[in-house]
Design a protein around this motif. Structure first.
Motif, PDB file in Angstrom:
ATOM      1  N   LEU A   1       0.832  -1.210   0.000  1.00 51.69           N
ATOM      2  CA  LEU A   1       0.000   0.000   0.000  1.00 51.69           C
ATOM      3  C   LEU A   1       0.865   1.259   0.000  1.00 51.69           C
ATOM      4  O   LEU A   1       0.517   2.260  -0.625  1.00 51.69           O
ATOM      5  CB  LEU A   1      -0.937  -0.001   1.211  1.00 51.69           C
ATOM      6  CG  LEU A   1      -2.094  -1.001   1.143  1.00 51.69           C
ATOM      7  CD1 LEU A   1      -2.842  -1.042   2.468  1.00 51.69           C
ATOM      8  CD2 LEU A   1      -3.052  -0.638   0.014  1.00 51.69           C
ATOM      9  N   ALA A   2       1.996   1.199   0.717  1.00 51.84           N
ATOM     10  CA  ALA A   2       2.921   2.333   0.712  1.00 51.84           C
ATOM     11  C   ALA A   2       3.514   2.527  -0.685  1.00 51.84           C
ATOM     12  O   ALA A   2       3.636   3.661  -1.171  1.00 51.84           O
ATOM     13  CB  ALA A   2       4.029   2.114   1.732  1.00 51.84           C
ATOM     14  N   ALA A   3       3.874   1.410  -1.329  1.00 54.26           N
ATOM     15  CA  ALA A   3       4.398   1.490  -2.689  1.00 54.26           C
ATOM     16  C   ALA A   3       3.333   2.036  -3.651  1.00 54.26           C
ATOM     17  O   ALA A   3       3.631   2.846  -4.529  1.00 54.26           O
ATOM     18  CB  ALA A   3       4.863   0.117  -3.153  1.00 54.26           C
ATOM     19  N   TYR A   4       2.093   1.590  -3.477  1.00 55.89           N
ATOM     20  CA  TYR A   4       0.974   2.071  -4.302  1.00 55.89           C
ATOM     21  C   TYR A   4       0.800   3.581  -4.154  1.00 55.89           C
ATOM     22  O   TYR A   4       0.676   4.305  -5.154  1.00 55.89           O
ATOM     23  CB  TYR A   4      -0.289   1.329  -3.880  1.00 55.89           C
ATOM     24  CG  TYR A   4      -1.555   1.821  -4.525  1.00 55.89           C
ATOM     25  CD1 TYR A   4      -1.802   1.606  -5.877  1.00 55.89           C
ATOM     26  CD2 TYR A   4      -2.519   2.480  -3.766  1.00 55.89           C
ATOM     27  CE1 TYR A   4      -2.975   2.053  -6.461  1.00 55.89           C
ATOM     28  CE2 TYR A   4      -3.697   2.929  -4.340  1.00 55.89           C
ATOM     29  CZ  TYR A   4      -3.921   2.710  -5.687  1.00 55.89           C
ATOM     30  OH  TYR A   4      -5.087   3.164  -6.261  1.00 55.89           O
ATOM     31  N   SER A   5       0.816   4.055  -2.917  1.00 54.17           N
ATOM     32  CA  SER A   5       0.701   5.494  -2.673  1.00 54.17           C
ATOM     33  C   SER A   5       1.859   6.256  -3.286  1.00 54.17           C
ATOM     34  O   SER A   5       1.679   7.328  -3.883  1.00 54.17           O
ATOM     35  CB  SER A   5       0.632   5.769  -1.164  1.00 54.17           C
ATOM     36  OG  SER A   5      -0.473   5.117  -0.587  1.00 54.17           O
TER      37      SER A   5
ATOM     38  N   SER B   1      -9.918  19.533 -18.191  1.00 55.94           N
ATOM     39  CA  SER B   1     -10.880  18.902 -17.288  1.00 55.94           C
ATOM     40  C   SER B   1     -10.495  17.454 -17.017  1.00 55.94           C
ATOM     41  O   SER B   1     -10.589  16.973 -15.882  1.00 55.94           O
ATOM     42  CB  SER B   1     -12.289  18.973 -17.892  1.00 55.94           C
ATOM     43  OG  SER B   1     -12.665  20.307 -18.126  1.00 55.94           O
ATOM     44  N   SER B   2     -10.058  16.770 -18.065  1.00 57.45           N
ATOM     45  CA  SER B   2      -9.639  15.379 -17.901  1.00 57.45           C
ATOM     46  C   SER B   2      -8.425  15.289 -16.977  1.00 57.45           C
ATOM     47  O   SER B   2      -8.326  14.387 -16.139  1.00 57.45           O
ATOM     48  CB  SER B   2      -9.313  14.754 -19.260  1.00 57.45           C
ATOM     49  OG  SER B   2     -10.433  14.801 -20.110  1.00 57.45           O
ATOM     50  N   ALA B   3      -7.485  16.225 -17.148  1.00 57.78           N
ATOM     51  CA  ALA B   3      -6.286  16.229 -16.309  1.00 57.78           C
ATOM     52  C   ALA B   3      -6.642  16.491 -14.842  1.00 57.78           C
ATOM     53  O   ALA B   3      -6.112  15.840 -13.934  1.00 57.78           O
ATOM     54  CB  ALA B   3      -5.300  17.284 -16.809  1.00 57.78           C
ATOM     55  N   ILE B   4      -7.575  17.438 -14.618  1.00 57.94           N
ATOM     56  CA  ILE B   4      -7.993  17.740 -13.249  1.00 57.94           C
ATOM     57  C   ILE B   4      -8.697  16.538 -12.630  1.00 57.94           C
ATOM     58  O   ILE B   4      -8.464  16.173 -11.475  1.00 57.94           O
ATOM     59  CB  ILE B   4      -8.912  18.976 -13.234  1.00 57.94           C
ATOM     60  CG1 ILE B   4      -8.108  20.230 -13.637  1.00 57.94           C
ATOM     61  CG2 ILE B   4      -9.540  19.177 -11.856  1.00 57.94           C
ATOM     62  CD1 ILE B   4      -8.961  21.459 -13.835  1.00 57.94           C
ATOM     63  N   PHE B   5      -9.573  15.902 -13.420  1.00 60.03           N
ATOM     64  CA  PHE B   5     -10.285  14.722 -12.917  1.00 60.03           C
ATOM     65  C   PHE B   5      -9.309  13.593 -12.600  1.00 60.03           C
ATOM     66  O   PHE B   5      -9.434  12.929 -11.577  1.00 60.03           O
ATOM     67  CB  PHE B   5     -11.310  14.263 -13.957  1.00 60.03           C
ATOM     68  CG  PHE B   5     -12.020  12.996 -13.588  1.00 60.03           C
ATOM     69  CD1 PHE B   5     -13.016  13.003 -12.626  1.00 60.03           C
ATOM     70  CD2 PHE B   5     -11.678  11.792 -14.192  1.00 60.03           C
ATOM     71  CE1 PHE B   5     -13.676  11.833 -12.266  1.00 60.03           C
ATOM     72  CE2 PHE B   5     -12.316  10.624 -13.847  1.00 60.03           C
ATOM     73  CZ  PHE B   5     -13.327  10.635 -12.883  1.00 60.03           C
ATOM     74  N   LEU B   6      -8.326  13.399 -13.488  1.00 60.04           N
ATOM     75  CA  LEU B   6      -7.327  12.353 -13.269  1.00 60.04           C
ATOM     76  C   LEU B   6      -6.515  12.631 -12.013  1.00 60.04           C
ATOM     77  O   LEU B   6      -6.265  11.732 -11.204  1.00 60.04           O
ATOM     78  CB  LEU B   6      -6.409  12.249 -14.491  1.00 60.04           C
ATOM     79  CG  LEU B   6      -5.324  11.178 -14.442  1.00 60.04           C
ATOM     80  CD1 LEU B   6      -5.953   9.797 -14.319  1.00 60.04           C
ATOM     81  CD2 LEU B   6      -4.444  11.248 -15.680  1.00 60.04           C
ATOM     82  N   ALA B   7      -6.115  13.895 -11.839  1.00 53.57           N
ATOM     83  CA  ALA B   7      -5.356  14.266 -10.640  1.00 53.57           C
ATOM     84  C   ALA B   7      -6.194  14.053  -9.381  1.00 53.57           C
ATOM     85  O   ALA B   7      -5.702  13.561  -8.360  1.00 53.57           O
ATOM     86  CB  ALA B   7      -4.898  15.722 -10.741  1.00 53.57           C
TER      87      ALA B   7
ATOM     88  N   MET C   1      -8.658  11.906  -8.972  1.00 57.49           N
ATOM     89  CA  MET C   1      -8.787  10.475  -8.710  1.00 57.49           C
ATOM     90  C   MET C   1      -7.499   9.903  -8.126  1.00 57.49           C
ATOM     91  O   MET C   1      -7.531   9.019  -7.263  1.00 57.49           O
ATOM     92  CB  MET C   1      -9.149   9.740 -10.009  1.00 57.49           C
ATOM     93  CG  MET C   1     -10.524  10.092 -10.561  1.00 57.49           C
ATOM     94  SD  MET C   1     -11.845   9.778  -9.370  1.00 57.49           S
ATOM     95  CE  MET C   1     -11.756   7.998  -9.219  1.00 57.49           C
ATOM     96  N   GLN C   2      -6.357  10.416  -8.583  1.00 55.33           N
ATOM     97  CA  GLN C   2      -5.095   9.945  -8.035  1.00 55.33           C
ATOM     98  C   GLN C   2      -4.938  10.367  -6.573  1.00 55.33           C
ATOM     99  O   GLN C   2      -4.497   9.576  -5.732  1.00 55.33           O
ATOM    100  CB  GLN C   2      -3.928  10.474  -8.861  1.00 55.33           C
ATOM    101  CG  GLN C   2      -3.827   9.822 -10.233  1.00 55.33           C
ATOM    102  CD  GLN C   2      -2.741  10.449 -11.076  1.00 55.33           C
ATOM    103  OE1 GLN C   2      -2.385  11.609 -10.882  1.00 55.33           O
ATOM    104  NE2 GLN C   2      -2.220   9.702 -12.031  1.00 55.33           N
ATOM    105  N   ILE C   3      -5.304  11.607  -6.281  1.00 48.54           N
ATOM    106  CA  ILE C   3      -5.233  12.078  -4.895  1.00 48.54           C
ATOM    107  C   ILE C   3      -6.180  11.263  -4.017  1.00 48.54           C
ATOM    108  O   ILE C   3      -5.858  10.890  -2.887  1.00 48.54           O
ATOM    109  CB  ILE C   3      -5.577  13.577  -4.829  1.00 48.54           C
ATOM    110  CG1 ILE C   3      -4.485  14.395  -5.542  1.00 48.54           C
ATOM    111  CG2 ILE C   3      -5.723  14.037  -3.387  1.00 48.54           C
ATOM    112  CD1 ILE C   3      -4.818  15.866  -5.679  1.00 48.54           C
ATOM    113  N   LEU C   4      -7.385  10.971  -4.565  1.00 44.32           N
ATOM    114  CA  LEU C   4      -8.350  10.160  -3.831  1.00 44.32           C
ATOM    115  C   LEU C   4      -7.787   8.766  -3.563  1.00 44.32           C
ATOM    116  O   LEU C   4      -7.939   8.221  -2.463  1.00 44.32           O
ATOM    117  CB  LEU C   4      -9.648  10.060  -4.640  1.00 44.32           C
ATOM    118  CG  LEU C   4     -10.907   9.638  -3.876  1.00 44.32           C
ATOM    119  CD1 LEU C   4     -11.238  10.665  -2.801  1.00 44.32           C
ATOM    120  CD2 LEU C   4     -12.073   9.487  -4.850  1.00 44.32           C
ATOM    121  N   GLY C   5      -7.122   8.195  -4.567  1.00 41.09           N
ATOM    122  CA  GLY C   5      -6.512   6.879  -4.378  1.00 41.09           C
ATOM    123  C   GLY C   5      -5.430   6.901  -3.321  1.00 41.09           C
ATOM    124  O   GLY C   5      -5.313   5.968  -2.508  1.00 41.09           O
TER     125      GLY C   5
END
Length: 310
Positions: free
Chosen positions: A92-96, A279-285, A287-291
């Motif tokens: 999980l640390a590696a994933y983050s 918009s796609s870049a913001i959404f992707l960012a 989702m990554q922050i959420l992950g």
């Protein structure tokens, strides 16, 4: 003496959080595997493994890009999927960490593009890449299909600054007529404008169109892809992202101005779809922050559970 039984504390790890991370990353894991498989299949079809010299410019090879992106997606999906399922804090640390690095790279790329967009560096790199595609057009089927798609379907352009750029290719160079090339002084079929009600495009429509004495009405795209890309960017700055969900921009791309050259058209396309891209870049960012947050919360739950057990 009776033996006293102690009930083990139930897990404090959130099942919802755990299986959300697991489910999402299973999809990314499988997606990465499929992308890698397509890349290796493309290399097999080109017999790259037996003749590595066929890779003229490996960094611009579509199959190599698929393999790299598929590998990255596979690794990230694996660490997130298995780390959540097994409650493994190291994975999980590696994933983050992977998500953080990816996010920083995307932010850095966006900042560099914004800084360098007026200094000509991006245009120079795009011109160089397209020049390589044109030179090796008949040598690499992947690059051939890519530039055909750019010229015919995406930007509706021809060459970098115009059809004359195809003189850089040995098959389309006007001097190749002496060695019997039927495509000499011509352009690929993807440069030709599609005729009304034409179901099957004539693959020989670009023959001799640059030859002296050829009729002025050549029925090919006269603008280069460099100019077309700039026009596309400028024309789409005011569009809202929602309009791109319901309207296919690539199908409604206008091509009334045919006096320009394929890098220009690419810049045009980016300008016309900048809101969608942003918009796609913001959404992707997001989702990554959420992950990252989900992964860190799950790690914290696991640590808390282990601490309580001890």
């Amino acid at each position: 003496m009776p033996v006293r039984k102690y009930r083990r504390d139930t897990s404090e790890v959130s099942c919802c959080l755990k299986y959300v991370i697991f489910s999402v990353n299973v999809l990314f894991w499988l997606l990465g595997l499929c992308i890698m498989a397509v890349g290796f299949w493309a290399w097999t079809e080109k017999d790259v493994f037996n003749n590595i010299s066929k890779l003229t410019t490996i960094a611009l090879d579509p199959a190599f890009i698929l393999i790299c992106s598929g590998t990255i997606t596979f690794i990230i999906g694996f660490t997130g999927c298995v780390g959540a399922l097994r409650e493994n804090t190291c994975l999980l640390a590696a994933y983050s960490m992977f998500l953080v690095v990816l996010l920083l790279m995307e932010m850095g790329a966006g900042i560099l593009i914004f800084i360098l967009k007026d200094k000509g560096w991006i245009k120079e790199q795009a011109t160089t890449s397209l020049q390589i595609f044109i030179i090796h057009y008949r040598e690499d089927p992947d690059q051939q299909n890519l530039i055909d798609w750019i010229q015919e379907d995406w930007l509706q352009c021809c060459g970098i600054e115009g059809p004359k750029d195809w003189d850089s290719n040995n098959y389309f160079n006007c001097s190749s007529r002496a060695v019997g090339s039927r495509e000499a002084c011509g352009v690929p079929f993807s440069c030709c404008k599609r005729k009304p009600h034409e179901l099957i495009k004539n693959k020989q429509c670009g023959y001799d169109v640059r030859r002296e004495g050829h009729p002025a009405d050549r029925h090919i795209y006269e603008r280069g892809c460099l100019r077309a890309s700039e026009d596309w960017l400028e024309g789409n700055l005011v569009h809202v992202a929602a309009s791109y969900v319901s309207v296919m921009v690539l199908q409604n791309f206008e091509t009334e101005i045919n006096d320009k050259g394929c890098v220009t058209a690419g810049e045009e396309w980016i300008e016309h779809n900048l809101i969608l891209i942003a918009s796609s870049a913001i959404f992707l960012a997001f989702m990554q922050i959420l992950g990252i947050c989900f992964a860190q919360n799950l790690r914290a739950d696991i640590f808390a559970q282990k601490a309580k057990w001890h």
